[in-house]
Scaffold this active site. Structure first.
Site, mmCIF file in Angstrom:
data_model
loop_
_atom_site.group_PDB
_atom_site.id
_atom_site.type_symbol
_atom_site.label_atom_id
_atom_site.label_comp_id
_atom_site.label_asym_id
_atom_site.label_seq_id
_atom_site.Cartn_x
_atom_site.Cartn_y
_atom_site.Cartn_z
ATOM 1 N N CYS A 77 0.850 -1.191 0.000
ATOM 2 C CA CYS A 77 0.000 0.000 0.000
ATOM 3 C C CYS A 77 0.886 1.242 0.000
ATOM 4 O O CYS A 77 1.588 1.517 0.983
ATOM 5 C CB CYS A 77 -0.917 -0.001 1.225
ATOM 6 S SG CYS A 77 -2.000 1.448 1.303
ATOM 7 N N CYS A 80 -0.461 3.860 2.802
ATOM 8 C CA CYS A 80 -0.081 3.586 4.200
ATOM 9 C C CYS A 80 1.377 3.190 4.337
ATOM 10 O O CYS A 80 1.884 3.085 5.456
ATOM 11 C CB CYS A 80 -0.968 2.480 4.776
ATOM 12 S SG CYS A 80 -2.729 2.876 4.801
ATOM 13 N N HIS A 90 -7.009 -1.635 1.472
ATOM 14 C CA HIS A 90 -7.057 -0.210 1.818
ATOM 15 C C HIS A 90 -8.444 0.338 1.524
ATOM 16 O O HIS A 90 -8.985 0.147 0.437
ATOM 17 C CB HIS A 90 -6.013 0.572 1.015
ATOM 18 C CG HIS A 90 -5.918 2.011 1.411
ATOM 19 N ND1 HIS A 90 -5.117 2.460 2.442
ATOM 20 C CD2 HIS A 90 -6.556 3.111 0.924
ATOM 21 C CE1 HIS A 90 -5.250 3.765 2.566
ATOM 22 N NE2 HIS A 90 -6.106 4.188 1.657
ATOM 23 N N CYS A 91 -9.029 1.000 2.507
ATOM 24 C CA CYS A 91 -10.346 1.613 2.339
ATOM 25 C C CYS A 91 -10.171 3.085 1.987
ATOM 26 O O CYS A 91 -9.563 3.837 2.746
ATOM 27 C CB CYS A 91 -11.171 1.461 3.618
ATOM 28 S SG CYS A 91 -12.775 2.295 3.526
ATOM 29 N N SER A 92 -10.702 3.485 0.856
ATOM 30 C CA SER A 92 -10.564 4.875 0.426
ATOM 31 C C SER A 92 -11.412 5.819 1.270
ATOM 32 O O SER A 92 -11.097 7.001 1.386
ATOM 33 C CB SER A 92 -10.970 5.005 -1.050
ATOM 34 O OG SER A 92 -12.307 4.564 -1.233
ATOM 35 N N CYS A 94 -12.131 5.409 4.683
ATOM 36 C CA CYS A 94 -11.471 5.582 5.985
ATOM 37 C C CYS A 94 -10.006 5.983 5.830
ATOM 38 O O CYS A 94 -9.378 6.402 6.798
ATOM 39 C CB CYS A 94 -11.560 4.282 6.798
ATOM 40 S SG CYS A 94 -13.244 3.759 7.180
ATOM 41 N N HIS A 104 -16.934 -1.328 3.199
ATOM 42 C CA HIS A 104 -17.214 -0.097 3.954
ATOM 43 C C HIS A 104 -18.721 0.102 3.938
ATOM 44 O O HIS A 104 -19.342 0.232 2.883
ATOM 45 C CB HIS A 104 -16.512 1.112 3.335
ATOM 46 C CG HIS A 104 -16.740 2.368 4.115
ATOM 47 N ND1 HIS A 104 -15.924 2.751 5.155
ATOM 48 C CD2 HIS A 104 -17.707 3.323 4.017
ATOM 49 C CE1 HIS A 104 -16.361 3.893 5.672
ATOM 50 N NE2 HIS A 104 -17.442 4.262 4.991
ATOM 51 N N CYS A 105 -19.322 0.135 5.115
ATOM 52 C CA CYS A 105 -20.777 0.182 5.229
ATOM 53 C C CYS A 105 -21.251 1.596 5.559
ATOM 54 O O CYS A 105 -20.956 2.113 6.641
ATOM 55 C CB CYS A 105 -21.251 -0.801 6.303
ATOM 56 S SG CYS A 105 -23.047 -0.834 6.507
ATOM 57 N N CYS A 111 -15.862 0.888 8.512
ATOM 58 C CA CYS A 111 -15.431 -0.295 7.776
ATOM 59 C C CYS A 111 -15.811 -1.545 8.563
ATOM 60 O O CYS A 111 -15.672 -1.583 9.790
ATOM 61 C CB CYS A 111 -13.920 -0.277 7.551
ATOM 62 S SG CYS A 111 -13.451 0.473 5.985
#
Length: 304
Positions: A77, A80, A90-92, A94, A104-105, A111
C-alpha cells in the site's frame, strides 16, 4: 410478559451490537508490516518496478504472507506505506488499511472487517428479530384494517405504515444476513467473493476455507456461550490466517511440525508459525514467482 421480555432483550442487543459496530475502530496491520526507514527511502528512490519489488520481497521474507496481487507481485500500500497482510485492503473512505476487510458500510459509517465483523453479523441478526417482532405485533391490526374492522381513525394509517416498513426492512435485512452467513460458512469476505485471493498456485476463492465448523469458529470463537453477545471473541490477530493450500502442502506440514504454533483456531487447527524464514515461506520461496506489476487496485468502497 414473556413477549415483552424477549422484545426488550432483542432491542437492547440490537442497540448494543449497532453501537459496537459503529464505534469499533477498524484494525490495521502491526508495525512489523511497515518498511524500515532505510528500505522506505530506498523504495522511494527506485524508479524501476522490478527494483521496488526486490526491496519488498526482501522485507517480506520473514512475514507470514501467502497471497500476492493477480500479477504475482507483493501487495504493498503506497498510501499507508506497508506490506499488506493476507486479506487486508485499503479503504478509500477511511483512508486506512483494514485487516480482513469485508466492505465499507455507509449504514454504520465504518469499515466492516476483522475487528467488528462479529458485531456486524449480530447487528443484522438482532435487527432481523426486532423487525419480526414489530411486524408480528402490528399484524393483527393490519388484518383488521383490510377487513374494515379497525375504527376509522388516523391511527389506522400509522398501523399500515408501520407494518409495511417493518416487513420491508425484514426482507431486506434477511437477504443481507443470509448472504453474510454464507460468507462465514465459506470463510470469505465480500471483497474475496468478487476478487479471489491469489496464492502461489494461482487464484483460489476457497483458499482460506477450513470447513464450515472451523470457519464459524474463526469469526465467533471457541466459546459458544459468547457467540450471541457483542463482545470480541474472533480467533487470531487479523494478520495471520490458516490457509487450506498451505495446510495441505506436505512440505509445509513438515516445517510446521518442527515449530511451535503461535495461535490456535480450535480443533487441532493451528496458525502458521511466525516469523517464517525465506525457505519456509511457500509464497516467497521462488524468485521466479515475482514479476513486474503496476499498483494494485485496492481502494475499496462498497455499500452494504
Amino acid at each position: 410478559v414473556v413477549y415483552l421480555v424477549v422484545f426488550h432483550l432483542s432491542f437492547v442487543m440490537f442497540v448494543w451490537s449497532y453501537w459496537k459496530t459503529i464505534f469499533t475502530f477498524p484494525a490495521s496491520p502491526s508495525n512489523e508490516f511497515c518498511l524500515s526507514k532505510a528500505d522506505k527511502e530506498q523504495y522511494e528512490k527506485e524508479e524501476r518496478p522490478e527494483s521496488q519489488q526486490e526491496i519488498l520481497r526482501r522485507a517480506a521474507k520473514d512475514l507470514p504472507i501467502y497471497t500476492t496481487t493477480a500479477s504475482r507481485a507483493i501487495r504493498y500500500c503506497d498510501r499507508c506505506q506497508l506490506i499488506k497482510p493476507d486479506r487486508c485492503h485499503h479503504c478509500s473512505a477511511c483512508d486506512v488499511c483494514v485487516l480482513k476487510m469485508d466492505h465499507h458500510c455507509p449504514w454504520v459509517n465504518n469499515c466492516v472487517g476483522f475487528s467488528n465483523y462479529k458485531f456486524f453479523l449480530l447487528f443484522l441478526m438482532y435487527s432481523l428479530l426486532y423487525c419480526l417482532f414489530v411486524a408480528a405485533t402490528v399484524l393483527q391490526y393490519f388484518i383488521k384494517f383490510w377487513t374494515n374492522e379497525l375504527p376509522d381513525t388516523h391511527a389506522k394509517f400509522h398501523v399500515l405504515f408501520l407494518f409495511f416498513v417493518a416487513a420491508m426492512f425484514f426482507i431486506s435485512i434477511l437477504s443481507l444476513f443470509s448472504y453474510h452467513c454464507w460468507l462465514v460458512g465459506k470463510n470469505r469476505s465480500t471483497i474475496e467473493t468478487f476478487r479471489a485471493p491469489t496464492f502461489r498456485n494461482g487464484p483460489d476463492k476457497n483458499g482460506f476455507s477450513l470447513g464450515c465448523s472451523k470457519n464459524l469458529r474463526q469469526v465467533f470463537g471457541d466459546e459458544k456461550k459468547y457467540w450471541l453477545l457483542p463482545i470480541f471473541t474472533s480467533l487470531g490477530d487479523g494478520c495471520n490466517f490458516p490457509t487450506r493450500l498451505v495446510i495441505m502442502d506436505p512440505e509445509q506440514l513438515t516445517v510446521s511440525s518442527q515449530n511451535e504454533p503461535a495461535k490456535s483456531s480450535g480443533a487441532n487447527q493451528s496458525f502458521p508459525p511466525r516469523p517464517l524464514s525465506e525457505s519456509q515461506n511457500r509464497l516467497l520461496a521462488s524468485d521466479s514467482q515475482w514479476v513486474e506489476s503496476g499498483p494494485e487496485e485496492e481502494n475499496v468502497k462498497s455499500g452494504s
